[in-house]
Design a protein around this motif. Structure first.
Motif, PDB file in Angstrom:
ATOM      1  N   ARG A   6     -29.548   5.458  17.032  1.00 37.56           N
ATOM      2  CA  ARG A   6     -30.590   4.475  16.750  1.00 37.56           C
ATOM      3  C   ARG A   6     -31.182   3.875  18.029  1.00 37.56           C
ATOM      4  NH1 ARG A   6     -27.507   0.447  13.019  1.00 37.56           N
ATOM      5  NH2 ARG A   6     -29.554  -0.531  12.749  1.00 37.56           N
ATOM      6  N   SER A  42     -34.826   4.763  18.765  1.00 44.44           N
ATOM      7  CA  SER A  42     -35.847   4.335  17.815  1.00 44.44           C
ATOM      8  C   SER A  42     -36.999   3.638  18.533  1.00 44.44           C
ATOM      9  CB  SER A  42     -35.230   3.391  16.786  1.00 44.44           C
ATOM     10  OG  SER A  42     -36.229   2.827  15.949  1.00 44.44           O
ATOM     11  N   ASP A  43     -38.181   3.787  17.934  1.00 41.96           N
ATOM     12  CA  ASP A  43     -39.359   3.104  18.487  1.00 41.96           C
ATOM     13  C   ASP A  43     -39.420   1.641  18.052  1.00 41.96           C
ATOM     14  OD1 ASP A  43     -40.189   5.434  19.713  1.00 41.96           O
ATOM     15  OD2 ASP A  43     -41.398   6.076  17.982  1.00 41.96           O
ATOM     16  N   ASP A  44     -38.606   1.281  17.077  1.00 47.66           N
ATOM     17  CA  ASP A  44     -38.590  -0.085  16.560  1.00 47.66           C
ATOM     18  C   ASP A  44     -37.632  -0.924  17.412  1.00 47.66           C
ATOM     19  OD1 ASP A  44     -38.485  -2.452  15.204  1.00 47.66           O
ATOM     20  OD2 ASP A  44     -38.179  -1.541  13.225  1.00 47.66           O
ATOM     21  N   VAL A  62     -34.565  -2.261  15.550  1.00 44.87           N
ATOM     22  CA  VAL A  62     -33.507  -1.275  15.311  1.00 44.87           C
ATOM     23  C   VAL A  62     -32.680  -1.074  16.580  1.00 44.87           C
ATOM     24  CG1 VAL A  62     -33.045   1.147  14.734  1.00 44.87           C
ATOM     25  CG2 VAL A  62     -34.827  -0.120  13.505  1.00 44.87           C
ATOM     26  N   ARG A  63     -33.347  -0.988  17.727  1.00 47.29           N
ATOM     27  CA  ARG A  63     -32.618  -0.821  18.986  1.00 47.29           C
ATOM     28  C   ARG A  63     -31.723  -2.043  19.258  1.00 47.29           C
ATOM     29  NH1 ARG A  63     -37.700   0.652  21.034  1.00 47.29           N
ATOM     30  NH2 ARG A  63     -37.709  -1.197  22.394  1.00 47.29           N
TER      31      ARG A  63
END
Length: 599
Positions: free
Chosen positions: A38, A41-43, A46-47
């Motif tokens: 995760r 992730s681009d979010d 989430v990171r």
């Protein structure tokens, strides 16, 4: 059992079950593995959740994170470094050092920050170029701890980077003042580097001394290492005291100056006393040691300095240095001694006393004590006194009035030089009197102060000056070219009066100031003359000011009719305008009473 109680019990049980499952997942490594995935992730949310899960795993997350350092994605490598930094386990330092060679610059920066937080002593030379405010206070404290035990090579790297930034800053501002644009943004300052050097204490003395001594001997650049020496911790005092006994006179001089303000330390104070008392030492060295007793806040240091200042047989350099030694003393005795020193027969002592007055808060020094220094025989004393009384203009007005009414032009000039930078209304009348002074230097100097007093009374004085026949030419010229900050409607009568002057050069300057510097159009003379070209009556006749292409054809018409006596051509001329100028010059040859002036 009530419904609310049942809900609370159910909630507690659910929380316990979730915690148990979370611990099992964490122990099994499943949660850690999924968190690594995760991290790409681009979010950002989430990171962030993934980083929290990995950080919560502590040392159990280390094997997975170390594998993540070899991930293909730069973002994953960078995020893994951030988690390793948060966990704070020093065992990963070797792996993080490898990341310093990562092809991605963001990964390298993250590795540097992590190694700083982990107190890796080898990272300090590598982060020198990054010290631009991007490090937080915790990391700066970690860097400071590393600096205390840093190697000489680290200090050299810090000083070299500091010099590079100083040179880049000078080049930036030179470009800025020359071209109006220094670049995208100024180079980073030296504040963080200076903080680290100061924490190195005695470890930095030798290198800084070598560089400052080389400065004194003319072998290095413009960097001032003396201030860095003065900023070192108290642990450097013992080493600097030792250097007071070296054979090299320059080293002793730098050491004495570096100990400035450390007189509270009894060891330092005794060493400085010995240097001053030793008559075999050069006078400038003894004076430097005596001056360094300032800020001591010690009765012994004060008594020692006063013993030299109150001794008229003591060398002039030492008596002047004694004034410096009590510059910041809070003692009433010292303050009274400095006031007495301002009347001393030795000009060097008076200079130092006037300089002490200048360093005091505005208004704290009685104007009655400083005003007599405005007539001192020494020019430096007069200039220092003038700077002091500008902060207490009202109290010094009577003295200024006496100088302004003096028959001696030198005294009137001193008054003009003093009031020119004052914006206090109490000196406006003195300034007005000096502007109309028949002495050219006095009136020109006083005129420079008119921007400080934009009042109707001052405007009336300027109009009187413009209409006065025989007034100094340089003053009128300064008036014609120096009304930048005045409102045009207010100074229009002044400029029109200058246009009627007998001096043709002054007329041209007044017209140019009117049309270009204020970017205004002159009103046409008579209803039949069109607004272009700009026309104005003057002592030279009717002036035509050419500022654009269309003016030239109109001027040709009025020249043929005899309506124009003088043509004033603008400075910037295009090729087209130059061809028209040639035609005007042909008209000039046909009309003997036509004058062509290129401004």
């Amino acid at each position: 059992m009530s419904m609310n109680r049942k809900q609370r019990v159910v909630g507690i049980c659910a929380g316990v079950m979730f915690s148990t499952v979370y611990v099992v997942m964490l122990a099994s490594g499943w949660l850690v593995g999924s968190s690594i995935a995760r991290l790409s992730s681009d979010d950002p949310k989430v990171r962030g959740e993934a980083r929290m899960a990995l950080t919560a795993g502590g040392k159990s997350s280390l094997p997975t994170l170390l594998r993540g350092l070899r991930n293909r994605e730069p973002n994953v490598r960078r995020e893994c470094i951030k988690v390793l930094k948060a966990i704070g386990d020093a065992s990963v330092i070797p792996e993080l050092r490898v990341c310093l060679k990562d092809p991605d610059p963001k990964v390298r920066t993250a590795a540097k920050h992590a190694l700083v937080s982990l107190h890796d002593p080898k990272v300090l030379p590598l982060v020198v170029q990054d010290l631009d405010g991007s490090y937080g206070w915790r990391q700066m404290n970690a860097l400071a701890d590393l600096a205390q035990a840093a190697s000489p090579e680290t200090l050299t790297a810090l000083l070299d980077e500091r010099t590079r930034r100083e040179q880049a800053t000078r080049a930036y501002w030179q470009r800025y003042h020359t071209t109006g644009a220094g670049g995208e943004k100024p180079p980073p300052g030296t504040f963080e580097i200076d903080q680290l050097i100061a924490r190195m204490g005695s470890n930095a003395v030798d290198e800084l001394m070598d560089r400052e001594v080389a400065n004194w001997k003319g072998k290095r650049g413009e960097t001032n290492y003396l201030d860095l020496l003065r900023n070192l911790a108290e642990s450097a005092n013992a080493k600097l005291v030792e250097l007071l006994n070296t054979k090299d006179e320059t080293e002793r001089m730098v050491a004495a100056l570096a100990l400035y303000g450390e007189g509270d330390d009894s060891q330092v104070r005794s060493a400085l006393f010995r240097v001053v008392r030793d008559e075999s030492n050069p006078r400038r060295l003894r004076a430097a040691a005596l001056s360094s007793l300032d800020h001591s806040n010690n009765d012994d240091a004060e008594a020692f300095a006063l013993s030299y200042l109150n001794n008229p047989k003591a060398p002039s350099e030492l008596r002047a240095a004694a004034v410096d030694a009590i510059r910041h003393s809070n003692s009433e005795k010292s303050r009274q001694t400095v006031l007495a020193a301002s009347k001393d027969a030795d000009p060097a002592v008076r200079r130092r006393a006037a300089d002490v007055f200048l360093s005091q808060p505005p208004g704290s020094v009685p104007a009655s004590a400083v005003a007599p220094l405005l007539e001192d025989d020494d020019e430096i004393v007069r200039n220092l006194a003038a700077a002091v009384v500008r902060d207490s203009a009202r109290e010094a007005v009577p003295h200024f009035e006496t100088l302004a009414r003096s028959k001696d032009p030198k005294k009137r000039l001193r008054a003009a030089q003093t009031v020119k930078d004052m914006d206090d209304p109490s000196v406006e009348a003195i300034c007005e009197r000096l502007i109309l002074d028949p002495n050219e230097e006095v009136s020109s100097t006083a005129l420079l102060a008119n921007d400080k007093h934009k009042t109707p009374k001052m405007l009336k004085t300027l109009l009187t000056l413009a209409r006065t026949r025989g007034a100094p030419e340089s003053t009128k010229s300064l008036l014609a070219n120096g009304l930048y900050d005045w409102d045009l409607d207010k100074v229009r009568p002044v400029l029109l009066a200058l246009m009627d002057d007998e001096d043709p050069d002054l007329v041209v300057q007044a017209v140019s100031s009117y049309t270009r510097r204020f970017n205004a159009e002159l009103k046409p003379i008579g209803s039949k003359i069109p607004p272009t070209p700009h026309l104005v009556k003057s002592s030279l006749g009717t002036l035509a000011i050419l500022s654009k292409r269309e003016d030239y054809q109109d001027v040709r018409k009025f020249v043929r009719k005899g309506s124009i006596s003088v043509i004033l051509v603008s400075v910037s001329l295009s090729d087209y305008e130059c061809r028209n100028l040639v035609q005007l010059r042909e008209l000039n040859r046909k009309r003997k009473d036509l004058v062509l002036i290129q401004a």
